[in-house]
Design an enzyme around this catalytic site. Structure first.
Site, PDB file in Angstrom:
ATOM      1  NE  ARG A  91     119.127  47.686  12.605  1.00  0.00           N
ATOM      2  CZ  ARG A  91     118.272  47.656  14.143  1.00  0.00           C
ATOM      3  NH1 ARG A  91     116.861  46.735  13.502  1.00  0.00           N
ATOM      4  NH2 ARG A  91     118.760  47.862  14.726  1.00  0.00           N
TER       5      ARG A  91
ATOM      6  CD  GLU B  26     124.689  50.354  31.543  1.00  0.00           C
ATOM      7  OE1 GLU B  26     123.596  50.373  30.860  1.00  0.00           O
ATOM      8  OE2 GLU B  26     123.411  50.021  32.948  1.00  0.00           O
TER       9      GLU B  26
END
Length: 172
Positions: A60, A97
């Protein structure tokens, strides 16, 4: 413009996973006047700073980087996931993460001394944008800053990138 953008960006609960509130920017893109306003506002911020290349982050980020590059009279470079670019690339691995990921750009996408602006739609933790910043500086280019449509401030991505280098039109 900030209030109008906030009104257009819609929250989509539990997407792509339960517990996540996704910020859907497609209503902004669908409104020609608002989309143009986004590009004009970002261009105004960076006009006159000698930006030679705008780097868009897959996927995007490409939507905003291409018209911004045109508005600034700059070239466009793209950063993609590994294996998506056809020519010789440089790669940056970054931590997630749980685990790691990587991004690539063409070896000649940015050059020494070139002034570069990195663009994406959303700033979250800053991990992806930070990796792109390292790719840019490793090629000898000068990283002028990072521009985003929106920033999720509660994830503190701007701290990771350097608060003075980050600009977002909307903060949550």
């Amino acid at each position: 413009m900030t209030n109008e953008l906030r009104a257009s960006i819609r929250d989509v609960p539990d997407f792509p996973k339960k517990g996540i509130v996704f910020k859907d920017i497609t209503p902004v893109l669908a409104d020609a006047r608002l989309f143009r306003g986004v590009i004009d506002a970002l261009a105004e911020r960076y006009r006159g700073l000698g930006i030679g290349k705008v780097v868009g982050i897959e996927s995007r980020g490409f939507i905003f980087a291409a018209p911004l590059a045109v508005a600034l009279g700059a070239g466009l470079a793209i950063v993609r996931k590994p294996g998506k670019l056809p020519w010789r690339t440089v790669r940056e691995v970054y931590a997630l993460e749980y685990g790691e990921d990587a991004l690539e750009m063409h070896l000649d996408a940015v050059g020494p001394g070139e002034r570069v602006l990195v663009v994406d739609d959303v700033l979250a933790t800053g991990g992806t944008a930070g990796a792109v910043g390292r790719l840019v500086t490793r090629q000898g280019a000068e990283l002028v800053g990072f521009a985003f449509l929106l920033e999720l401030g509660f994830l503190h991505g701007a701290r990771r990138l350097g608060a003075g280098k980050v600009h977002a039109l909307v903060q949550y």
